[in-house]
Write an enzyme that holds these catalytic residues in place. Sequence first.
Site, mmCIF file in Angstrom:
data_model
loop_
_atom_site.group_PDB
_atom_site.id
_atom_site.type_symbol
_atom_site.label_atom_id
_atom_site.label_comp_id
_atom_site.label_asym_id
_atom_site.label_seq_id
_atom_site.Cartn_x
_atom_site.Cartn_y
_atom_site.Cartn_z
ATOM 1 N N ASP A 117 0.843 -1.203 0.000
ATOM 2 C CA ASP A 117 0.000 0.000 0.000
ATOM 3 C C ASP A 117 0.879 1.254 0.000
ATOM 4 O OD1 ASP A 117 -2.485 1.237 -0.016
ATOM 5 O OD2 ASP A 117 -2.667 1.260 2.169
ATOM 6 N N HIS A 198 -4.560 2.278 -7.200
ATOM 7 C CA HIS A 198 -5.726 2.085 -6.328
ATOM 8 C C HIS A 198 -7.013 1.852 -7.117
ATOM 9 C CE1 HIS A 198 -3.276 2.882 -2.823
ATOM 10 N NE2 HIS A 198 -4.313 2.510 -2.084
ATOM 11 N N HIS A 201 -6.865 -1.699 -7.912
ATOM 12 C CA HIS A 201 -7.232 -2.437 -6.680
ATOM 13 C C HIS A 201 -8.746 -2.533 -6.569
ATOM 14 C CE1 HIS A 201 -9.059 -2.162 -2.696
ATOM 15 N NE2 HIS A 201 -8.192 -3.110 -2.365
ATOM 16 N N HIS A 215 -5.662 -5.637 1.189
ATOM 17 C CA HIS A 215 -5.694 -4.399 0.399
ATOM 18 C C HIS A 215 -4.369 -4.161 -0.343
ATOM 19 C CE1 HIS A 215 -6.546 -0.166 -0.508
ATOM 20 N NE2 HIS A 215 -5.367 0.130 0.002
HETATM 21 ZN ZN ZN Z 1 -4.421 2.050 -0.086
#
Ligand code: ZN
Length: 313
Positions: A117, A198, A201, A215
């Site tokens: 992340d 992201h 993601h 995540h």
């Molecule tokens: Zn993130």
Amino acid sequence: MSPTRGAFTGEASLQEIKRLSHIVTSSKPPCDFIIALGGGKTCDTAKQIATDLHVPVAVLPTTASTDAPCSALSVLYTPEGEFHKYSFFEKNPNIVLVDTSIVIKAPARFLASGIGDALATNIEAREVRNSPNFGKGLPTNVSTAICQKCEEILFEYGKQALDANKAQALTPAFEAVVEANTLLSGLGFESGGLAAAHAIHDGLTALPELHHLMHGEKVNFGTVCQLLLSNTPAAELNRYLTLMVSVGLPITFEQLGLKQVKDEDLRKVARLSCAPGETIWNLDCVISEEVVYNLLKASDAVGRAFMAQVGKA
Ligand SMILES: [Zn+2]
């Protein structure tokens, strides 16, 4: 004063927020503040409840798996785990308190996910310097410096910190990476802005077989896509891939857990990645579902080639 406890059941969904909010509002006497104790989704759920009920929130993360603790937003999911929306708040949490002697007790996979992340932070922010950040302003020099420092720490200490975590040994490297994953990444992404990593993601949450992933693991595959979209030269790309592989982050479909990937599934991921309002639209290059579909396939190919090159295929 005695605390009222509410156990988080695993998904930062509107349903879970409603259920836990009821525990807060039906408490006697009423709760004065909320303490979030847990991982990223627990923090995001608590921040949303505190905002809805106009009470302060203290975030006490027990993992360094995401940059959720410091931010003034929550990422909400459907009860099934598919990305739902970003929810934005007027202010950041009142207190963020990280005890590394607790965080080190979490499995090393959580730290690796946080590294994934945090590694996205600088890679995304440097591509969206001309787009409004999460505060609706333009990134400043200090936000750029935070993002760069975050990345520098991960390259210098990421692997060492992971090894320390596996050995349950609290070291300066571990402390530095917890700070990068939690504080620098949190301040960095909010002030710098997000982009394709992201958004991809979020797109990957369209596939139920990926819901077991953390995540940062899904973000990491999106980061490879972002690097290819930015036309990153081979030497620099290899530097990032080396770090990712050294901490066990996924760079291929197989490592994500997708054995046989159907084109229609990749189209679904591309569609959700390019939903209106997604962070991919912060980029000032041509973006379409077709572009993302191709990036997904290319990233897997690059990832497989890299694994073969380093003899891990
Ligand atoms: Zn993130």
